[in-house]
Design an enzyme around this catalytic site. Structure first.
Site: not given
Ligand code: AMP
Length: 284
Positions: A40, A150, A179, A187-189
């Site tokens: 993020h 992302g 990332a 990376l992921s929540s």
């Molecule tokens: P989320 O909070 O998971 O809905 O993600 C919010 C934004 O962050 C979205 O545009 C996702 O694609 C982006 N995002 C999530 N994980 C990554 C990552 N590892 N690398 C780049 N962007 C990310």
């Protein structure tokens, strides 16, 4: 401790963005669901290169979660997120409550046909309808010059590009590279759900995608590459595999069965225990 201005209402968001625009400043938006990580923050960094001001939103959007999915369990921690955003140079956090986004009587739906339908669209019915709806609302509420999403959620990015083009939303959509942890895991929540044993297996997803890319570039058929990828995930210890597919990079149309022609993307989604991981890579 650094702090960040926070808007809870659409009216407050519009007042701040309006003031910046009045002063001739360009505004970028980065929508998120919070539980922020370096991925993020890389989007915030990219947004800063695209505009004078950066707005991040945090909203865990109920309409993009299916029945039995992790809406209630989704990690939430606004205080920590706000500090990370401030440290990354974000100018404003938009963190509305559910009632602000979905007032009583809310009735509108959005369906982005075609690109929403395969892959995650098939595995998570209704998901992209919820995504398209909330992104349309956020872009209309904020009116940013640029919005950064992302490539980690590659199909989502393509759905949003289609949505913004079709509805003439005057925002330029920018895709940001994925990332990754040092071992390749995107990376992921949701990685926070993984047990230590599952975390050890998880990088096999990125490794299988990278291997599939090498095989496609060497001229192997789509059919074989997909079968090899599925087998690799099973061998590594993944449970249910929703898909491991090679698709056209823009419209996500089916390719194959032979060698690829044109730009392609390899996309996969699979479970480790109860955690669903997704990832994707470009071919070439
Ligand atoms: P989320 O909070 O998971 O809905 O993600 C919010 C934004 O962050 C979205 O545009 C996702 O694609 C982006 N995002 C999530 N994980 C990554 C990552 N590892 N690398 C780049 N962007 C990310």
């Amino acid at each position: 401790m650094t702090s960040i201005a926070t808007a809870r209402t659409v009216a407050d968001l519009r007042a701040q963005v309006g003031a910046w625009k009045q002063a001739g400043e360009r505004v970028a938006m980065v929508p998120t669901m919070g539980a922020l990580h370096e991925g993020h923050l890389s989007l915030i960094a990219l947004a800063r290169t695209e505009a004078d001001r950066v707005v991040a939103s945090i909203f865990v959007n109920p309409t993009q979660f299916g029945v039995g999915e992790d809406f209630d369990a989704y990690p939430r921690g606004e205080a920590r997120d706000a500090e990370l955003l401030a440290g990354a140079g974000c100018d404003l956090l938009f963190a509305p409550g559910v009632g602000e986004m979905y007032a009583p009587g809310f009735s509108t739906t959005i369906n982005v046909a075609g690109v929403s339908e395969p892959l995650d669209g098939a595995a998570r019915p209704g998901h992209f309808g919820g995504v398209a709806l909330i992104v349309a609302k956020l872009l209309i509420q904020c009116g940013p010059d640029v919005a950064v999403f992302g490539e980690k959620d590659y199909q989502q990015l393509q759905v949003i590009r289609r949505l913004v083009a079709d509805l003439d939303i005057p925002t330029r959509v920018v895709g940001a590279p994925t990332a990754r942890a040092a071992d390749g895991l995107a990376l992921s929540s949701r990685n926070a759900y993984l047990t230590p044993a599952e975390r050890e297996i998880a990088p096999a997803l990125a490794a299988a995608l990278a291997e599939a890319g090498r095989r496609l570039r060497a001229g192997e058929s789509v059919e074989r590459v997909e079968a090899t990828g599925l087998a690799a995930l099973e061998r590594a210890g993944f449970g249910k595999i929703d898909y491991f597919e090679v698709r056209g990079a823009g419209d996500l149309a089916r390719l194959g069965p032979g060698p690829i022609e044109g730009e392609a993307r390899i996309l996969a989604a699979a479970f480790l225990g109860r955690t669903r991981l997704i990832d994707n890579m470009a071919v070439g």
